[in-house]
Write a protein that holds these residues in place. Sequence first.
Motif, short mmCIF file in Angstrom:
data_model
loop_
_atom_site.label_atom_id
_atom_site.label_comp_id
_atom_site.label_asym_id
_atom_site.label_seq_id
_atom_site.Cartn_x
_atom_site.Cartn_y
_atom_site.Cartn_z
N PHE A 35 26.48 3.73 -1.72
CA PHE A 35 26.38 5.18 -1.82
C PHE A 35 25.83 5.78 -0.53
O PHE A 35 25.01 5.17 0.16
N GLU A 36 26.28 7.00 -0.23
CA GLU A 36 25.74 7.77 0.89
C GLU A 36 24.38 8.34 0.49
O GLU A 36 23.95 8.23 -0.67
N GLN A 37 23.71 8.94 1.44
CA GLN A 37 22.38 9.51 1.18
C GLN A 37 22.41 10.57 0.08
O GLN A 37 21.46 10.72 -0.68
N ASP A 38 23.54 11.30 -0.01
CA ASP A 38 23.63 12.38 -1.02
C ASP A 38 24.06 11.86 -2.39
O ASP A 38 24.25 12.64 -3.33
N GLY A 39 24.21 10.55 -2.52
CA GLY A 39 24.57 9.97 -3.81
C GLY A 39 26.06 9.81 -4.03
O GLY A 39 26.47 9.28 -5.08
N SER A 40 26.87 10.23 -3.08
CA SER A 40 28.32 10.07 -3.22
C SER A 40 28.74 8.66 -2.84
O SER A 40 28.04 7.97 -2.09
N TRP A 41 29.89 8.24 -3.35
CA TRP A 41 30.39 6.91 -3.06
C TRP A 41 30.82 6.79 -1.60
O TRP A 41 31.38 7.73 -1.02
N LYS A 42 30.56 5.64 -1.00
CA LYS A 42 31.09 5.37 0.32
C LYS A 42 32.60 5.13 0.20
O LYS A 42 33.07 4.54 -0.77
N GLN A 43 33.34 5.59 1.20
CA GLN A 43 34.79 5.55 1.11
C GLN A 43 35.33 4.12 0.99
O GLN A 43 36.26 3.86 0.24
N ASP A 44 34.73 3.18 1.72
CA ASP A 44 35.23 1.80 1.65
C ASP A 44 35.00 1.19 0.27
O ASP A 44 35.78 0.34 -0.19
#
Length: 444
Positions: A332-341
Amino acid sequence: MATDVSEWPEDVYIGNTELEDLECYKAGGFHPTIIGDTFQGGRYRVVHKLGHGGYSTVWLARDQESDRYVALKILGAWEFGTSKEAGILHRLQSSDAPITGQEFIPRLLDHFTIEGPNGKHTCVVLEPAGCNLAAAKDCSVHRLFPVETARSIAAQVIMGLAFLHSRGICHGDLHLMNILLRGPNLNNLEPHELYKRFLLYKIPVERVDGAPIDEHAPRYGLEAMQIIMSADKLIDPIVTISDLGTSFDVATEPSPKLCTPPYFLPPEHYFKEQITLAADVWTLGVNLYEIMGTGILFFPSAPENMLADMIGALGPLPSRWWNIWEERGEFFEQDGSWKQDVVLRGFVRPLHDRMWNMGRGKTLETCEWDVQAGELQALEDLLRGMLTFDPAERRTAEQMMASEYFVKFAMPAWERQQERAKAQTALAQSDETVSTGPQDGSEI
């Protein structure tokens, strides 16, 4: 005497994948058992092998007193004095009228202690069963139970778990290999007839150093009986929730370390929270997906990947777990969204999409479930309630029995199965009466 198997020296015996771990044949380990061995003053005579696990070997034995076959489970000596299985099974038996779900729990026939070259062993005598659900799926073409069969199995395991939980018992190791199918009736077979159907495959036990086999090990190992029950051909099954060796009373015993295979472990295990009855509910939810379909619900892999896959199916973790999950930055990114890979690797697949990928058909026209009557949605709702992350919010076994899927689809399938069994019994009794004639001197 050694009590921790992990501390024993390795590679004493030449291993064989068809047998139990031969390294357990040491002081403190398995009891060396071969065909013809007798127990309890000759009452139980070993005639074949049913299987083995990490804690025991299980044998088909002839009960000379009741003239029938039984399953003789001999626990490793390291379990002596600590195993609670016999006590729990005895507690679950009731002399009163049968309770719903009780018929899906093993019936304790006898238990006793033996002493052999490797120590003292607890022996549990049960009714013999057939293969487990995992084996039934593995030996079938598409790893699918017929729809009506799957519904009935779902009803049975839910009722069995509800009975366990009504007695305050957490199974603690509930997975497909511990759900057994009722096997064929073998009681009328003499041993020589039994061996025609289930061949004896004896495998010599050999030491790595070439030394002779001593008293701690059997002189040969035995492949388990191949009771083949193919899932795709299984009609009107009856199941048993077996292996209560790691079960515990949630009210009086501390939370144990779960022995469940990692794929089935509930998320609270990863975060070292107390294990409750809700752990069984999660585990059964993962199992039900596999029982009802052909595939598996989550990717079996490293714990952090498993958690990510769970989130991809079920949604966010509770904040108390999210905040302490050290590996979340891998996904996950810092904002809680999924990383694209991570998205591209297939982790983000909502439960609704996974329901359509069960192997039952991916469109309204091809789906085997009664989609128009709401079956697929009801099954999804049931699984979502069982697979809620927070154990306190997870459905209880009693609530599962009140669910739409259980009431509208699973339980009716079990009731239809019972009606067919009654009709077959009545027909058999009628045929017997006709063939033998009246027994009281009257005329037909």
